[in-house]
Design a protein around this motif. Structure first.
Motif, mmCIF file in Angstrom:
data_model
loop_
_atom_site.group_PDB
_atom_site.id
_atom_site.type_symbol
_atom_site.label_atom_id
_atom_site.label_comp_id
_atom_site.label_asym_id
_atom_site.label_seq_id
_atom_site.Cartn_x
_atom_site.Cartn_y
_atom_site.Cartn_z
ATOM 1 N N THR A 170 -3.949 -1.324 -4.613
ATOM 2 C CA THR A 170 -3.984 -1.617 -3.482
ATOM 3 C C THR A 170 -4.737 -0.959 -2.198
ATOM 4 O O THR A 170 -5.559 -1.645 -1.540
ATOM 5 C CB THR A 170 -2.463 -2.049 -2.700
ATOM 6 O OG1 THR A 170 -1.665 -2.626 -3.688
ATOM 7 C CG2 THR A 170 -2.312 -2.470 -1.426
ATOM 8 N N LEU A 171 -4.627 0.545 -2.392
ATOM 9 C CA LEU A 171 -5.421 1.246 -1.391
ATOM 10 C C LEU A 171 -7.097 1.091 -1.616
ATOM 11 O O LEU A 171 -7.824 0.954 -0.832
ATOM 12 C CB LEU A 171 -5.108 2.670 -1.676
ATOM 13 C CG LEU A 171 -3.886 3.131 -0.655
ATOM 14 C CD1 LEU A 171 -2.732 2.536 -0.933
ATOM 15 C CD2 LEU A 171 -4.007 4.705 -0.458
ATOM 16 N N ASN A 185 0.927 -1.196 -0.055
ATOM 17 C CA ASN A 185 0.070 0.071 0.016
ATOM 18 C C ASN A 185 0.841 1.107 -0.022
ATOM 19 O O ASN A 185 0.739 2.300 -0.613
ATOM 20 C CB ASN A 185 -1.060 0.101 1.008
ATOM 21 C CG ASN A 185 -0.263 -0.367 2.549
ATOM 22 O OD1 ASN A 185 0.729 -0.305 2.838
ATOM 23 N ND2 ASN A 185 -1.139 -0.831 3.538
#
Length: 160
Positions: A100-101, A72
């Motif tokens: 990813t976030l 992240n």
């Protein structure tokens, strides 16, 4: 005295589409991290933020940490440097991965902008020398600073 400098580079335009007021959020979140730090910087600092994608973060993670996977957030603290009057001292770079976030914020049922703010604070604290990976006490101390910084932004405790 010169103010802190937050240099923002957005490599993946999805960040700007997904988060209205992106630049203002980045500036506020980094500022909150600096303000709540255990050891506050002595004078103005410069922090570089790169908002990119999983592929770019994976490459950096592989190159600099030997981990061939996206993550992240990555933080790269700058080497200590002498202070110069009226000049912001480089503090480091913080790099965040869009996919990813987005995935993590959905899995954790958190607004994307809150998750981004959390990881900006987290990365900023790493650039200031905080390290949650060296022990439980250090992890708890860092989490406490993150929670305090996020509270100043009206963002709830991400660990609750």
């Amino acid at each position: 005295m010169t103010d802190n400098e937050i240099d923002l580079a957005v490599e993946d335009e999805r960040w700007e589409t997904a988060i209205p007021g992106l630049e203002a959020l980045v500036i506020r979140a980094v500022g909150a991290g600096l303000a709540c730090a255990a050891e506050k910087p002595d004078g103005p600092v410069e922090v570089s933020i790169l908002l990119t994608d999983d592929a770019a973060v994976q490459e950096l993670n592989r190159t600099w940490r030997g981990k061939d996977k996206p993550t992240n957030v990555l933080s790269f603290p700058a080497a200590p440097q002498p202070r110069h009057a009226q000049v912001a001292t480089p503090l480091g770079d913080v790099v965040l991965a869009y996919e990813t976030l987005v995935r993590e914020s959905a899995e954790q049922s958190k607004p994307l902008q809150n998750h981004l703010a959390h990881l900006l604070v987290h990365g900023t604290l790493h650039c200031l020398g905080q390290d949650h990976e060296i022990g439980e006490a250090e992890a708890e101390a860092m989490e406490s600073l993150e929670v305090a910084a996020l509270a100043t932004l009206g963002i709830p405790d991400p660990y609750a």
